[in-house]
Design a protein around this motif. Structure first.
Motif, PDB file in Angstrom:
ATOM      1  N   HIS A 109       1.948   1.919  -3.469  1.00  0.00           N
ATOM      2  CA  HIS A 109       0.783   2.125  -4.337  1.00  0.00           C
ATOM      3  C   HIS A 109       0.153   3.501  -4.073  1.00  0.00           C
ATOM      4  O   HIS A 109      -0.161   4.248  -5.006  1.00  0.00           O
ATOM      5  CB  HIS A 109      -0.229   1.010  -4.088  1.00  0.00           C
ATOM      6  CG  HIS A 109      -1.461   1.100  -4.929  1.00  0.00           C
ATOM      7  ND1 HIS A 109      -1.429   1.318  -6.291  1.00  0.00           N
ATOM      8  CD2 HIS A 109      -2.782   1.016  -4.598  1.00  0.00           C
ATOM      9  CE1 HIS A 109      -2.673   1.364  -6.753  1.00  0.00           C
ATOM     10  NE2 HIS A 109      -3.503   1.192  -5.751  1.00  0.00           N
ATOM     11  N   LEU A 110       0.021   3.842  -2.805  1.00  0.00           N
ATOM     12  CA  LEU A 110      -0.557   5.151  -2.458  1.00  0.00           C
ATOM     13  C   LEU A 110       0.347   6.278  -2.962  1.00  0.00           C
ATOM     14  O   LEU A 110      -0.137   7.286  -3.495  1.00  0.00           O
ATOM     15  CB  LEU A 110      -0.742   5.267  -0.931  1.00  0.00           C
ATOM     16  CG  LEU A 110      -1.792   4.334  -0.297  1.00  0.00           C
ATOM     17  CD1 LEU A 110      -1.761   4.439   1.221  1.00  0.00           C
ATOM     18  CD2 LEU A 110      -3.196   4.645  -0.814  1.00  0.00           C
ATOM     19  N   GLN A 111       1.676   6.064  -2.824  1.00  0.00           N
ATOM     20  CA  GLN A 111       2.611   7.094  -3.290  1.00  0.00           C
ATOM     21  C   GLN A 111       2.465   7.298  -4.804  1.00  0.00           C
ATOM     22  O   GLN A 111       2.500   8.431  -5.287  1.00  0.00           O
ATOM     23  CB  GLN A 111       4.063   6.687  -2.940  1.00  0.00           C
ATOM     24  CG  GLN A 111       5.094   7.767  -3.236  1.00  0.00           C
ATOM     25  CD  GLN A 111       4.838   9.057  -2.448  1.00  0.00           C
ATOM     26  OE1 GLN A 111       4.693   9.029  -1.222  1.00  0.00           O
ATOM     27  NE2 GLN A 111       4.733  10.186  -3.147  1.00  0.00           N
TER      28      GLN A 111
ATOM     29  N   LEU B  30       0.831  -1.209   0.000  1.00  0.00           N
ATOM     30  CA  LEU B  30       0.000   0.000   0.000  1.00  0.00           C
ATOM     31  C   LEU B  30       0.866   1.261   0.000  1.00  0.00           C
ATOM     32  O   LEU B  30       0.525   2.247  -0.661  1.00  0.00           O
ATOM     33  CB  LEU B  30      -0.914   0.003   1.228  1.00  0.00           C
ATOM     34  CG  LEU B  30      -2.119  -0.917   1.108  1.00  0.00           C
ATOM     35  CD1 LEU B  30      -2.801  -1.087   2.448  1.00  0.00           C
ATOM     36  CD2 LEU B  30      -3.117  -0.361   0.080  1.00  0.00           C
ATOM     37  N   GLU B  31       1.971   1.223   0.715  1.00  0.00           N
ATOM     38  CA  GLU B  31       2.825   2.416   0.822  1.00  0.00           C
ATOM     39  C   GLU B  31       3.240   2.910  -0.569  1.00  0.00           C
ATOM     40  O   GLU B  31       3.083   4.079  -0.912  1.00  0.00           O
ATOM     41  CB  GLU B  31       4.064   2.094   1.660  1.00  0.00           C
ATOM     42  CG  GLU B  31       4.886   3.326   1.946  1.00  0.00           C
ATOM     43  CD  GLU B  31       6.246   3.002   2.564  1.00  0.00           C
ATOM     44  OE1 GLU B  31       6.735   1.862   2.366  1.00  0.00           O
ATOM     45  OE2 GLU B  31       6.794   3.895   3.217  1.00  0.00           O
TER      46      GLU B  31
END
Ligand SMILES: [Zn+2]
Ligand SMILES: [Zn+2]
Length: 228
Positions: A80-82, A77-78
Motif C-alpha cells: 500500500h505504501l509503495q 502496508l508494504e
C-alpha cells in the motif's frame, strides 16, 4: 470472499432483542472483514490490488493491528505504501504539486476497503430485511419487538426503504411509522433517563432511586453513534 450476507439467517440477528439489530449486523460484518483481511485475504491477489488502492480508515487499521498478526499487517502496508509512492510522489517535485495527485491523496485518505465492503453488504442485508417485513406477520412482529433502532441506522433504514430493493410505495407509510416508533420511543425514554440522571446530582434528590438512569450516558452514546 463470498457474500457473507447469504450465510446469515436474518432471524439470528433480530432474535436477541438486545440493542439495535442493525448495529449487531454491522458489528458482525466488521469483525469478519477485519479477520479476513489479515487472514485468508492474504492468498487473494485481487484483494491486495483493492486494498493497495483504497487503504483503510483509522478505525479499521487499528482493529486489523489488534486482531491480526504483525506480518500480514506489514505485508499489506508494504504494497500500500509503495502504491502511494508510485502514484502520488513524483521523483522530484518541480514547482507546484500536481492537483490531480493531491486530489488522489484526499480520496485515498477518505476511502477504506473494510468500510466499503460493509456498506455493500449492508445494502444486501437491508433488502432481505425489507423482503421479510413485506412478507408479513412473523418477522414484522420480531421487527417491532426490537428495543430500538439507533439514530444512525434510523437514517440509513429510512433512506434505504425507498431505494432499489426497498419497500413498495403502498406499504411504505406503515414501515416508516413502525421504524419511527422504534427510534422515537427509545429516544424519548433515553432523554427522560438523562434528565433523571441530571436531577440526581441535585441535593434535593438525596436518597432517591436512580431507576433506569444509571447507564443512560453509555446508552445515549451508543444510541447516537452506533456500537463502538
Ligand atoms: Zn444501529
Ligand atoms: Zn473503515
Amino acid at each position: 470472499m463470498k457474500e457473507t450476507i447469504c450465510t446469515i439467517p436474518i432471524n439470528d440477528i433480530f432474535m436477541p432483542k438486545d440493542g439495535c439489530p442493525i448495529c449487531r449486523m454491522e458489528d458482525m460484518l466488521e469483525k469478519q472483514y477485519v479477520k479476513f483481511i489479515t487472514g485468508d485475504a492474504m492468498m487473494e491477489p485481487n484483494i491486495r490490488i483493492e486494498t493497495n488502492k483504497k487503504g483503510f480508515c483509522h478505525r479499521h487499521f487499528s482493529q486489523m493491528f489488534t486482531v491480526g498478526q504483525k506480518l500480514p499487517n506489514a505485508l499489506i502496508l508494504e504494497s500500500h505504501l509503495q502504491e502511494i509512492i508510485d502514484k502520488y510522489m513524483p521523483a522530484k517535485l518541480k514547482g507546484k504539486p500536481d492537483k490531480k495527485q493531491l486530489e488522489g491523496i484526499r480520496e485515498e485518505l477518505s476511502s477504506c476497503y473494510v468500510c466499503d465492503r460493509i456498506a455493500s453488504d449492508m445494502h444486501h442485508f437491508m433488502a432481505t430485511v425489507f423482503a421479510e417485513w413485506v412478507k408479513g406477520e412473523e418477522f414484522r412482529k420480531l421487527y417491532n419487538e426490537q428495543p430500538f433502532i439507533c439514530l444512525k441506522h434510523y437514517s440509513f433504514i429510512m433512506s434505504a426503504a425507498t431505494g432499489k430493493g426497498g419497500i413498495s410505495s403502498k406499504l411504505l407509510p406503515d414501515f416508516y411509522a413502525e421504524t419511527a416508533a422504534l427510534t422515537k420511543n427509545y429516544l424519548v425514554s433515553l432523554k427522560a433517563d438523562i434528565t433523571h440522571f441530571c436531577s440526581m446530582f441535585d441535593y434535593r434528590s438525596q436518597g432517591q432511586d436512580w431507576g433506569t438512569s444509571k447507564d443512560s450516558i453509555e446508552r445515549s452514546i451508543a444510541f447516537l453513534t452506533g456500537t463502538d
